[in-house]
Design a protein around this motif. Structure first.
Motif, PDB file in Angstrom:
ATOM      1  N   ASP A  46       0.834  -1.206   0.000  1.00 46.00           N
ATOM      2  CA  ASP A  46       0.000   0.000   0.000  1.00 46.00           C
ATOM      3  C   ASP A  46       0.871   1.259   0.000  1.00 46.00           C
ATOM      4  N   GLN A  47       1.929   1.232   0.772  1.00 43.66           N
ATOM      5  CA  GLN A  47       2.839   2.374   0.812  1.00 43.66           C
ATOM      6  C   GLN A  47       3.503   2.592  -0.546  1.00 43.66           C
ATOM      7  N   LEU A  48       3.865   1.509  -1.215  1.00 43.20           N
ATOM      8  CA  LEU A  48       4.473   1.609  -2.541  1.00 43.20           C
ATOM      9  C   LEU A  48       3.505   2.243  -3.538  1.00 43.20           C
ATOM     10  N   LEU A  49       2.235   1.841  -3.503  1.00 48.32           N
ATOM     11  CA  LEU A  49       1.234   2.436  -4.403  1.00 48.32           C
ATOM     12  C   LEU A  49       1.072   3.927  -4.118  1.00 48.32           C
TER      13      LEU A  49
ATOM     14  N   GLN B 118       3.618   4.646 -14.418  1.00 53.29           N
ATOM     15  CA  GLN B 118       3.729   4.538 -12.967  1.00 53.29           C
ATOM     16  C   GLN B 118       3.525   3.090 -12.514  1.00 53.29           C
ATOM     17  N   LEU B 119       2.558   2.416 -13.115  1.00 50.98           N
ATOM     18  CA  LEU B 119       2.318   1.016 -12.781  1.00 50.98           C
ATOM     19  C   LEU B 119       3.512   0.151 -13.183  1.00 50.98           C
TER      20      LEU B 119
ATOM     21  N   ASP C   2       9.882  -1.936  -9.142  1.00 51.80           N
ATOM     22  CA  ASP C   2      10.214  -1.848  -7.718  1.00 51.80           C
ATOM     23  C   ASP C   2      10.044  -3.198  -7.037  1.00 51.80           C
ATOM     24  N   LEU C   3       8.994  -3.932  -7.408  1.00 55.13           N
ATOM     25  CA  LEU C   3       8.762  -5.250  -6.829  1.00 55.13           C
ATOM     26  C   LEU C   3       9.862  -6.221  -7.230  1.00 55.13           C
ATOM     27  N   ALA C   4      10.295  -6.131  -8.500  1.00 56.96           N
ATOM     28  CA  ALA C   4      11.397  -6.986  -8.961  1.00 56.96           C
ATOM     29  C   ALA C   4      12.678  -6.655  -8.205  1.00 56.96           C
ATOM     30  N   ASP C   5      12.944  -5.353  -8.020  1.00 56.05           N
ATOM     31  CA  ASP C   5      14.141  -4.938  -7.279  1.00 56.05           C
ATOM     32  C   ASP C   5      14.083  -5.417  -5.842  1.00 56.05           C
ATOM     33  N   LEU C   6      12.880  -5.394  -5.267  1.00 59.95           N
ATOM     34  CA  LEU C   6      12.710  -5.850  -3.889  1.00 59.95           C
ATOM     35  C   LEU C   6      13.126  -7.313  -3.753  1.00 59.95           C
ATOM     36  N   TRP C   7      12.731  -8.116  -4.734  1.00 60.23           N
ATOM     37  CA  TRP C   7      13.108  -9.532  -4.684  1.00 60.23           C
ATOM     38  C   TRP C   7      14.607  -9.712  -4.894  1.00 60.23           C
ATOM     39  N   LEU C   8      15.174  -8.988  -5.861  1.00 58.99           N
ATOM     40  CA  LEU C   8      16.604  -9.118  -6.138  1.00 58.99           C
ATOM     41  C   LEU C   8      17.433  -8.732  -4.923  1.00 58.99           C
TER      42      LEU C   8
END
Length: 225
Positions: free
Chosen positions: A49-52, A128-129, A135-141
């Motif tokens: 939610d914060q990321l959105l 933006q989407l 960002d989600l991919a970077d979070l996993w990496l």
């Protein structure tokens, strides 16, 4: 979404995103979308939610609205994850108690409001989407402490229906639609990016520019060598 059966060694497991939901193996109320409980819990853990809120801004000129655009966006994403790909599926989902709890909303949006939302999205919102996905991919990496990255590029067909702008007949696939680039991490299959292209784009058109952009992006990451 398929039905799920969960087997746990303990009788009841509570989730953090909602105090009203617990997972048990005692044969209580059943749902075909039980997997959404785990989705909601995961998104809670990564502060989705914060990321959105940080990445998405959708101009809203409505008055007396019951749902913010971000709330409707989140419902749309949950529906897609659960396999409800049509706008009219919202008319079913909006009364589903599990979705209401997962989204932390007492009332969900109907098909008409979801369709209005989708028609409101601009090219900037799509970008933006796309950034949220990156960002989600970077979070996993970062979480996986990735030090070596294998970039897997390809083009794919995205079928369209009706008179969609820039949709063309793609001879290789024999369908009308778009012909975007897609990028994955080759070792894990993690989706890294999607680049929109019109239907008449040849498979390799501008591939070198896209590859160079992706290389520059990940070369700047101090974790990836």
């Amino acid at each position: 979404m398929r039905s799920y059966v969960f087997h746990f060694t303990t009788k009841t497991i509570n989730v953090q995103f909602s105090k009203k939901i617990s997972i048990a193996n005692d044969g209580g109320a059943l749902t075909n979308d039980a997997g959404m409980v785990l989705v909601a819990e995961f998104l809670k853990k990564i502060h989705f939610d914060q990321l959105l809120n940080e990445r998405i801004y959708i101009n809203d000129g409505r008055k007396f609205s019951h749902h913010s655009w971000l709330e409707i966006l989140k419902q749309w994403l949950y529906q897609l994850i659960a396999g409800y790909s049509r706008d009219r599926d919202a008319n079913k989902v909006q009364y589903d108690r599990l979705f209401q709890e997962a989204l932390q909303q007492e009332n969900l949006s109907s098909q008409s409001m979801l369709s209005t939302f989708l028609h409101t999205l601009t090219t900037e919102n799509v970008s933006q989407l796309s950034q949220v996905a990156k960002d989600l991919a970077d979070l996993w990496l970062d979480h996986d402490n990735t030090q070596h990255l294998v970039l897997d590029f390809d083009s794919t067909a995205c079928p369209t229906y009706g008179e969609q702008e820039e949709a063309e007949f793609i001879y290789h696939y024999g369908i009308n639609g778009y012909h975007p680039f897609v990028a994955f991490e080759g070792l894990t299959g993690l989706a890294l990016d999607v680049r929109h292209r019109h239907g008449k784009s040849y498979t390799s058109t501008h591939a070198e520019d896209y590859l160079e952009e992706m290389l520059d992006r990940y070369r700047s990451d101090p974790v990836i060598l």
